[in-house]
Design a protein around this motif. Sequence first.
Motif, PDB file in Angstrom:
ATOM      1  N   TYR A   4      -9.874 -17.968  -7.813  1.00  0.00           N
ATOM      2  CA  TYR A   4      -9.218 -18.235  -6.540  1.00  0.00           C
ATOM      3  C   TYR A   4      -9.312 -17.179  -5.348  1.00  0.00           C
ATOM      4  O   TYR A   4      -9.409 -15.926  -6.212  1.00  0.00           O
ATOM      5  N   SER A   5      -9.376 -17.253  -4.274  1.00  0.00           N
ATOM      6  CA  SER A   5      -9.368 -16.192  -3.477  1.00  0.00           C
ATOM      7  C   SER A   5      -8.603 -16.515  -2.058  1.00  0.00           C
ATOM      8  O   SER A   5      -7.944 -17.771  -1.722  1.00  0.00           O
ATOM      9  N   PHE A   6      -7.983 -15.399  -1.303  1.00  0.00           N
ATOM     10  CA  PHE A   6      -7.121 -15.892  -0.270  1.00  0.00           C
ATOM     11  C   PHE A   6      -7.220 -14.244   0.675  1.00  0.00           C
ATOM     12  O   PHE A   6      -7.463 -13.388   0.224  1.00  0.00           O
ATOM     13  N   ASN A   7      -6.653 -14.488   1.789  1.00  0.00           N
ATOM     14  CA  ASN A   7      -6.243 -13.634   2.733  1.00  0.00           C
ATOM     15  C   ASN A   7      -4.976 -13.856   3.277  1.00  0.00           C
ATOM     16  O   ASN A   7      -4.273 -14.617   2.731  1.00  0.00           O
ATOM     17  N   ALA A   8      -4.586 -13.437   4.412  1.00  0.00           N
ATOM     18  CA  ALA A   8      -3.389 -13.475   5.131  1.00  0.00           C
ATOM     19  C   ALA A   8      -2.885 -14.987   5.515  1.00  0.00           C
ATOM     20  O   ALA A   8      -1.824 -15.236   5.479  1.00  0.00           O
ATOM     21  N   GLN A   9      -4.059 -15.673   5.767  1.00  0.00           N
ATOM     22  CA  GLN A   9      -3.872 -17.101   6.150  1.00  0.00           C
ATOM     23  C   GLN A   9      -4.093 -18.026   5.137  1.00  0.00           C
ATOM     24  O   GLN A   9      -3.466 -19.188   4.895  1.00  0.00           O
ATOM     25  N   HIS A  10      -5.370 -17.929   4.469  1.00  0.00           N
ATOM     26  CA  HIS A  10      -5.769 -19.128   3.444  1.00  0.00           C
ATOM     27  C   HIS A  10      -6.010 -19.094   2.197  1.00  0.00           C
ATOM     28  O   HIS A  10      -6.021 -17.802   1.792  1.00  0.00           O
ATOM     29  N   LEU A  11      -6.172 -19.972   1.528  1.00  0.00           N
ATOM     30  CA  LEU A  11      -6.137 -19.865  -0.079  1.00  0.00           C
ATOM     31  C   LEU A  11      -7.489 -21.050  -0.245  1.00  0.00           C
ATOM     32  O   LEU A  11      -7.724 -21.989   0.344  1.00  0.00           O
ATOM     33  N   LEU A  48     -12.490 -10.552   4.812  1.00  0.00           N
ATOM     34  CA  LEU A  48     -11.876 -10.056   3.628  1.00  0.00           C
ATOM     35  C   LEU A  48     -11.211 -10.982   2.928  1.00  0.00           C
ATOM     36  O   LEU A  48     -10.568 -12.012   3.424  1.00  0.00           O
ATOM     37  N   ARG A  49     -11.472 -11.017   1.564  1.00  0.00           N
ATOM     38  CA  ARG A  49     -10.796 -11.760   0.693  1.00  0.00           C
ATOM     39  C   ARG A  49     -10.315 -11.128  -0.543  1.00  0.00           C
ATOM     40  O   ARG A  49     -11.003 -10.447  -1.164  1.00  0.00           O
ATOM     41  N   LEU A  50      -8.976 -11.506  -1.003  1.00  0.00           N
ATOM     42  CA  LEU A  50      -8.556 -10.755  -2.249  1.00  0.00           C
ATOM     43  C   LEU A  50      -9.004 -12.089  -3.317  1.00  0.00           C
ATOM     44  O   LEU A  50      -8.566 -13.070  -3.139  1.00  0.00           O
ATOM     45  N   VAL A  51      -9.707 -11.644  -4.265  1.00  0.00           N
ATOM     46  CA  VAL A  51     -10.184 -12.406  -5.246  1.00  0.00           C
ATOM     47  C   VAL A  51      -9.641 -12.490  -6.707  1.00  0.00           C
ATOM     48  O   VAL A  51      -9.756 -11.252  -7.080  1.00  0.00           O
ATOM     49  N   TYR A  52      -8.892 -13.526  -7.202  1.00  0.00           N
ATOM     50  CA  TYR A  52      -8.378 -13.480  -8.576  1.00  0.00           C
ATOM     51  C   TYR A  52      -9.647 -13.946  -9.458  1.00  0.00           C
ATOM     52  O   TYR A  52      -9.994 -14.952  -9.394  1.00  0.00           O
ATOM     53  N   PRO A  73       1.044  -0.997  -0.209  1.00  0.00           N
ATOM     54  CA  PRO A  73       0.132   0.009  -0.032  1.00  0.00           C
ATOM     55  C   PRO A  73       0.791   1.372   0.030  1.00  0.00           C
ATOM     56  O   PRO A  73       0.502   2.364  -0.545  1.00  0.00           O
ATOM     57  N   VAL A  74       2.052   1.342   0.739  1.00  0.00           N
ATOM     58  CA  VAL A  74       2.889   2.478   0.573  1.00  0.00           C
ATOM     59  C   VAL A  74       3.467   2.793  -0.773  1.00  0.00           C
ATOM     60  O   VAL A  74       3.519   3.830  -1.148  1.00  0.00           O
ATOM     61  N   GLU A  75       4.071   1.736  -1.394  1.00  0.00           N
ATOM     62  CA  GLU A  75       4.479   1.663  -2.620  1.00  0.00           C
ATOM     63  C   GLU A  75       3.438   2.289  -3.629  1.00  0.00           C
ATOM     64  O   GLU A  75       3.628   3.022  -4.614  1.00  0.00           O
ATOM     65  N   PHE A  76       2.172   1.558  -3.583  1.00  0.00           N
ATOM     66  CA  PHE A  76       1.237   1.976  -4.541  1.00  0.00           C
ATOM     67  C   PHE A  76       0.651   3.708  -4.356  1.00  0.00           C
ATOM     68  O   PHE A  76       0.593   4.260  -5.093  1.00  0.00           O
ATOM     69  N   VAL A  77       0.548   4.079  -2.973  1.00  0.00           N
ATOM     70  CA  VAL A  77       0.005   5.439  -2.918  1.00  0.00           C
ATOM     71  C   VAL A  77       1.468   6.362  -3.018  1.00  0.00           C
ATOM     72  O   VAL A  77       1.172   7.333  -3.671  1.00  0.00           O
ATOM     73  N   GLY A  78       2.584   5.939  -2.859  1.00  0.00           N
ATOM     74  CA  GLY A  78       3.826   6.764  -2.999  1.00  0.00           C
ATOM     75  C   GLY A  78       3.881   6.776  -4.431  1.00  0.00           C
ATOM     76  O   GLY A  78       4.113   8.018  -5.114  1.00  0.00           O
ATOM     77  N   ILE A  87      -5.058  -4.948  -2.797  1.00  0.00           N
ATOM     78  CA  ILE A  87      -4.096  -5.099  -1.632  1.00  0.00           C
ATOM     79  C   ILE A  87      -4.393  -3.940  -0.670  1.00  0.00           C
ATOM     80  O   ILE A  87      -4.480  -4.154   0.548  1.00  0.00           O
ATOM     81  N   ALA A  88      -4.321  -2.923  -1.323  1.00  0.00           N
ATOM     82  CA  ALA A  88      -4.414  -1.404  -0.511  1.00  0.00           C
ATOM     83  C   ALA A  88      -5.595  -1.493   0.318  1.00  0.00           C
ATOM     84  O   ALA A  88      -5.791  -0.944   1.690  1.00  0.00           O
ATOM     85  N   LYS A  89      -6.889  -1.740  -0.356  1.00  0.00           N
ATOM     86  CA  LYS A  89      -8.018  -1.816   0.268  1.00  0.00           C
ATOM     87  C   LYS A  89      -8.128  -2.868   1.484  1.00  0.00           C
ATOM     88  O   LYS A  89      -8.436  -2.371   2.536  1.00  0.00           O
ATOM     89  N   TYR A  90      -7.567  -3.885   1.071  1.00  0.00           N
ATOM     90  CA  TYR A  90      -7.601  -4.752   2.063  1.00  0.00           C
ATOM     91  C   TYR A  90      -6.691  -4.560   3.343  1.00  0.00           C
ATOM     92  O   TYR A  90      -7.480  -4.579   4.605  1.00  0.00           O
ATOM     93  N   TYR A  91      -5.772  -3.873   3.351  1.00  0.00           N
ATOM     94  CA  TYR A  91      -4.870  -3.372   4.545  1.00  0.00           C
ATOM     95  C   TYR A  91      -5.568  -2.334   5.116  1.00  0.00           C
ATOM     96  O   TYR A  91      -5.558  -2.244   6.357  1.00  0.00           O
ATOM     97  N   SER A  92      -6.045  -1.359   4.412  1.00  0.00           N
ATOM     98  CA  SER A  92      -6.881  -0.153   4.966  1.00  0.00           C
ATOM     99  C   SER A  92      -8.140  -0.742   5.663  1.00  0.00           C
ATOM    100  O   SER A  92      -8.429  -0.107   6.722  1.00  0.00           O
ATOM    101  N   LEU A  93      -8.904  -1.630   5.184  1.00  0.00           N
ATOM    102  CA  LEU A  93     -10.032  -1.972   5.942  1.00  0.00           C
ATOM    103  C   LEU A  93      -9.620  -2.722   7.347  1.00  0.00           C
ATOM    104  O   LEU A  93     -10.474  -2.747   8.305  1.00  0.00           O
TER     105      LEU A  93
END
Length: 226
Positions: free
Chosen positions: A179-186, A129-133, A97-102, A113-119
Motif C-alpha cells: 500500500y502507499s499513502f501521503n498526507a491525505q490519501h491511502l 510523493l508517496r510513502l510505499v509499504y 524527521p527531527v527525532e530521526f536526525v537527532g 518519512i524524513a525524505k518525504y518532508y524534506s522534498l
Amino acid sequence: MPNSIKMIVSLVLACTSLNTQASELEQYFNTQQVRSDIQSTYGEQAINRIDELIDTLNNSKELSDKAKLAQVNDFFNSLIFTSDQKLWGKEDYWASPVEFVGAKGGDCEDYAIAKYYSLMELGFAEKQLRLVYVKAVEFDQFHMVLAFYPSRRANPLILDNIKTDIIAASRRKDLLPVYSFNAQHLWLMGKAKSGEPVGDAERLAEWKSVRTRFASSELKSPRRAL
C-alpha cells in the motif's frame, strides 16, 4: 536612471532578498528553544546534524529535481540503520524527521518519512510523493520506501535506504508494493481503479502519530545513543 535599468536593479534586489531569506524550517530550527530542546534530548552533536540538514536543503534549492532527490536521499542514507526496539524500546515507532536526525538513525519508515518532508520543503508537490509499504523479497520482510512521481501516471522513482541508487519502480523487482499513502490519501496496490485512493491516510495510526508529534515539536528520547 533609465526605466529599463531601474527595472533590472529592482529585479536583482528582489532576487537577492529571496535568496538570503531563511525558510520557515530554517527559522524554526534557529530558535533558541528548539535548539535547546534538541540538544538536551539528543546531545550536542545533534545540532550539527540539524545544521547539516539545513545546509543540504539550502544548497539544493536551485538544483534540478533529479539533483534534489539525490541530495536528500544521500543525506538521510548517511544516518545509521537500527531497529525501533534497540533505539526507542518499542516494536514499531515512526520517528519524526527531527527525532530521526537527532537520534542519528532509525529504521526504514524513518528514512522514508524524513525524505518525504524534506522534498516537500524543497517545493515538491504532495501529489508527487508517496510513502510505499512494500515486501522486500531479498530479505523476506516488510519495508518502506519513498516514491516520486514526475507526473501523475509516470513510472515513479524509488528513494530507498537499502539500495541507494534512485531508479524507476519498474526496475525494482525486489520490491512488492502493498500500500502507499501521503498526507491525505491511502492507496491499496491492486485494489484501486485508475490510481484512485481507497481511503484517508489518517486511518494509519503511526502516520497520524508522527504528523501530530512533528507539528507539535514533541521529541522522544532514545533508549540508547547511536
